[in-house]
Design a protein around this motif. Structure first.
Motif, short mmCIF file in Angstrom:
data_model
loop_
_atom_site.label_atom_id
_atom_site.label_comp_id
_atom_site.label_asym_id
_atom_site.label_seq_id
_atom_site.Cartn_x
_atom_site.Cartn_y
_atom_site.Cartn_z
N ARG B 129 0.85 -1.21 0.00
CA ARG B 129 0.00 0.00 0.00
C ARG B 129 0.88 1.26 0.00
O ARG B 129 0.61 2.22 -0.73
CB ARG B 129 -0.91 -0.02 1.23
CG ARG B 129 -2.05 1.00 1.16
CD ARG B 129 -3.09 0.76 2.22
NE ARG B 129 -2.54 0.74 3.56
CZ ARG B 129 -2.55 -0.32 4.35
NH1 ARG B 129 -3.07 -1.45 3.92
NH2 ARG B 129 -2.04 -0.26 5.56
N VAL B 132 2.28 1.80 -3.44
CA VAL B 132 1.27 2.33 -4.36
C VAL B 132 1.03 3.81 -4.09
O VAL B 132 0.97 4.64 -5.02
CB VAL B 132 -0.04 1.52 -4.22
CG1 VAL B 132 -1.18 2.20 -4.98
CG2 VAL B 132 0.15 0.10 -4.76
N GLU B 133 0.94 4.15 -2.80
CA GLU B 133 0.70 5.57 -2.43
C GLU B 133 1.86 6.44 -2.90
O GLU B 133 1.65 7.56 -3.38
CB GLU B 133 0.55 5.69 -0.92
CG GLU B 133 -0.83 5.25 -0.43
CD GLU B 133 -0.95 5.20 1.08
OE1 GLU B 133 -2.02 4.85 1.57
OE2 GLU B 133 0.06 5.51 1.76
N GLU B 136 1.53 6.84 -6.61
CA GLU B 136 0.44 7.77 -6.93
C GLU B 136 0.87 9.22 -6.70
O GLU B 136 0.55 10.11 -7.51
CB GLU B 136 -0.78 7.45 -6.05
CG GLU B 136 -1.51 6.19 -6.51
CD GLU B 136 -2.63 5.79 -5.59
OE1 GLU B 136 -3.35 4.82 -5.94
OE2 GLU B 136 -2.79 6.42 -4.52
N HIS B 161 -2.94 1.64 -12.91
CA HIS B 161 -2.60 1.17 -11.55
C HIS B 161 -3.29 1.95 -10.43
O HIS B 161 -3.27 1.48 -9.28
CB HIS B 161 -1.08 1.29 -11.33
CG HIS B 161 -0.28 0.58 -12.37
ND1 HIS B 161 -0.22 -0.77 -12.47
CD2 HIS B 161 0.47 1.06 -13.41
CE1 HIS B 161 0.56 -1.12 -13.50
NE2 HIS B 161 0.99 -0.01 -14.09
N GLY B 162 -3.84 3.10 -10.72
CA GLY B 162 -4.40 3.94 -9.66
C GLY B 162 -5.65 3.35 -9.04
O GLY B 162 -6.34 2.55 -9.65
N ARG B 163 -5.85 3.72 -7.76
CA ARG B 163 -7.05 3.25 -7.07
C ARG B 163 -8.15 4.31 -7.20
O ARG B 163 -7.88 5.46 -7.55
CB ARG B 163 -6.74 3.02 -5.59
CG ARG B 163 -5.69 1.96 -5.36
CD ARG B 163 -5.15 2.07 -3.96
NE ARG B 163 -4.57 3.38 -3.71
CZ ARG B 163 -4.47 3.94 -2.52
NH1 ARG B 163 -4.92 3.30 -1.47
NH2 ARG B 163 -3.93 5.12 -2.39
N SER B 164 -9.36 3.88 -6.91
CA SER B 164 -10.47 4.83 -6.96
C SER B 164 -10.33 5.78 -5.77
O SER B 164 -10.84 5.54 -4.69
CB SER B 164 -11.80 4.07 -6.90
OG SER B 164 -12.86 4.96 -6.94
N ASP B 165 -9.60 6.81 -5.99
CA ASP B 165 -9.25 7.71 -4.90
C ASP B 165 -9.69 9.13 -5.28
O ASP B 165 -9.50 9.55 -6.42
CB ASP B 165 -7.73 7.64 -4.69
CG ASP B 165 -7.26 8.54 -3.58
OD1 ASP B 165 -6.75 9.62 -3.90
OD2 ASP B 165 -7.41 8.16 -2.40
N PHE B 195 -12.79 4.55 -13.57
CA PHE B 195 -13.31 4.82 -12.22
C PHE B 195 -14.80 5.16 -12.28
O PHE B 195 -15.31 5.91 -11.45
CB PHE B 195 -12.56 5.98 -11.58
CG PHE B 195 -11.05 5.78 -11.51
CD1 PHE B 195 -10.52 4.60 -11.03
CD2 PHE B 195 -10.19 6.79 -11.91
CE1 PHE B 195 -9.15 4.44 -10.97
CE2 PHE B 195 -8.83 6.64 -11.86
CZ PHE B 195 -8.29 5.45 -11.38
N ASP B 198 -17.12 5.50 -9.33
CA ASP B 198 -16.99 6.62 -8.40
C ASP B 198 -18.06 7.68 -8.73
O ASP B 198 -18.13 8.14 -9.88
CB ASP B 198 -15.58 7.21 -8.56
CG ASP B 198 -15.23 8.18 -7.43
OD1 ASP B 198 -16.10 9.00 -7.10
OD2 ASP B 198 -14.10 8.10 -6.90
#
Lengths: 180, 262
Positions: B129, B132-133, B136, B161-165, B195, B198
């Motif tokens: 994690r 990944v952060e 990002e 690769h990005g998360r739904s952030d 995404f 979202d």
């Protein structure tokens, strides 16, 4: 012997040089065969190394090596078909092995005197016998003996002198016994 | 010189292989000592005649052995040595006992394999994690770069690769709204479509469609909004279709989208 067990081979060599003379004399007296006696001495020390683990720390070396020598002698004589008293387990002294050794012809003239001398030597303590053998039979200098026995030369000379005195007394005693 | 002294001197002389004139003179006048002297000479001669073993040295004997003498330490010797040391230094014994006790405690404690596995998994997840952060954060920084290529790569990385952030979605919305490069904006549309779950994504796409901009971007936005079947997008499609200022191709695509959405 403890150091031999630890792997110090030089110590076995020292033990061999210290005691082979008296063991050789004992073997010669019982077998009348010089070459065989040489082999028996070497076999004794080889077995001493082979069965070194039977030697307990703090145990006296001489009775232990004599017990091995006695077994070596017993086995050799039996192999040659000679009659020999069976060695008892509680009897560790080589001098107590008795056999019917035939007297060699070429030694017959001196064999009695030599036997008396051997017997007189066996009346001495092991240490005294060892000193006389090293000094007189092996013709070693006091320096050599002192190095071999790891002792000082001056007290060694006194000990050798006492050993000769003791041997003289033993010979005298034996001669008197024969005369009576 | 007494008779005892004579005997002593004679033994010493015979041992050294020398003569002793004083003792010899005494023996001439003392029959007892003379007899003793004769016996002594005979004894020494007898000793000299006794067979002696070959002068094989101890080293030669050791070399002749069929086995090689090597250092060895049996367990019992080690144990004896340890016992001797402990008897000499009791503190050493106490220390060893303590070490043995602690070692026993640690070895006897039941090891929960499942717990250990879960803990390892957790650690791995935390590390992943964090990586990944970090990536990002790097991607967000790259979105601000002057190079269009850098920005394009950053958008692609977020899409892949990005998360739904919320931060990432907001950043992509900003790119869609403000980036001067058409390719970067098109890539941002693709990334945002990933995404679509979202709730913030659809308003961003609709808002971007409403603004006058490159026909390619507007057509791409319509293409991505149609599958989402958002009621709010239908009105936008109709408005674009009726807007004469808009590019003909865009109007045509909006008309088609509006008809398919109905």
């Amino acid at each position: 012997m403890t150091r031999v067990i630890r792997g110090e081979s030089g110590c076995l060599g020292i033990l061999f040089e210290r005691h082979r003379g008296s063991l050789f004399g004992s073997f010669v007296r019982r077998t009348g065969d010089r070459a065989l006696s040489e082999d028996l001495v070497q076999d004794t020390f080889y077995r001493a190394y082979k069965y070194r683990k039977s030697f307990r720390s703090g145990q006296d070396f001489l009775p232990w090596i004599h017990r091995i020598a006695r077994n070596v002698l017993y086995a050799a004589l039996k192999k040659k078909g000679r009659r020999v008293d069976s060695p008892a387990d509680d009897d560790s002294l080589l001098s107590q092995v008795k056999c019917d050794r035939p007297a060699p012809d070429h030694l017959s003239a001196q064999s009695n005197e030599r036997d008396y001398l051997y017997q007189a030597l066996e009346l001495l303590s092991e240490e005294q016998r060892q000193l006389i053998v090293l000094r007189r039979i092996e013709n070693r200098s006091y320096g050599e003996i002192a190095r071999l026995l790891n002792c000082d030369e001056a007290p060694l000379k006194v000990r050798v002198h006492r050993a000769f005195l003791k041997l003289q007394q033993s010979v005298l005693k034996m001669t008197q016994e024969i005369e009576t | 010189m007494t008779c005892n002294e004579v005997n002593e001197r004679l033994i010493a002389a015979l041992d050294a292989g020398e003569s002793c004139p004083e003792a010899d003179r005494h023996c001439l006048s003392c029959p007892s000592c003379a007899e003793s002297r004769t016996a002594l000479l005979k004894m020494f001669e007898g000793l000299d005649e006794l067979p002696s073993p070959d002068r094989m040295s101890g080293d030669e004997f050791v070399r002749s052995l069929p086995v090689k003498i090597v250092p060895e330490h049996s367990l019992s010797e080690l144990w004896n040595g340890l016992c001797e040391l402990i008897s000499r230094y009791p503190a050493l014994g106490a220390g060893l006992a303590l070490i043995c006790f602690l070692a026993g405690m640690s070895f006897s404690r039941p090891v929960n394999v499942t717990t250990a596995h879960v803990e390892t998994q957790r650690t791995l997840e935390t590390l992943t994690r964090e990586i990944v952060e970090l990536n990002e954060a790097v991607a967000l920084v790259r979105l601000e770069q002057a190079s269009a290529s850098e920005r394009l790569q950053a958008v692609h990385w977020i899409g892949d690769h990005g998360r739904s952030d919320s931060d990432l979605v907001a950043a992509l919305g900003g790119v869609l709204e403000r980036d001067e490069n058409v390719n970067v904006r098109l890539a941002a549309i693709d990334a945002l479509s990933g995404f679509s779950g979202d709730p913030a994504v659809r308003p961003l796409l609709i808002g971007a469609l409403m603004k006058p901009q490159s026909p390619l971007v507007r057509i791409a936005l319509i293409e991505h909004l149609v599958p989402l079947a958002d009621p709010a997008s239908l009105a936008v499609f109709k408005a674009i279709a009726a807007d004469e200022k808009s590019h003909e191709a865009v109007r045509e695509r909006a008309r088609t989208a509006a008809q398919s959405s109905i």
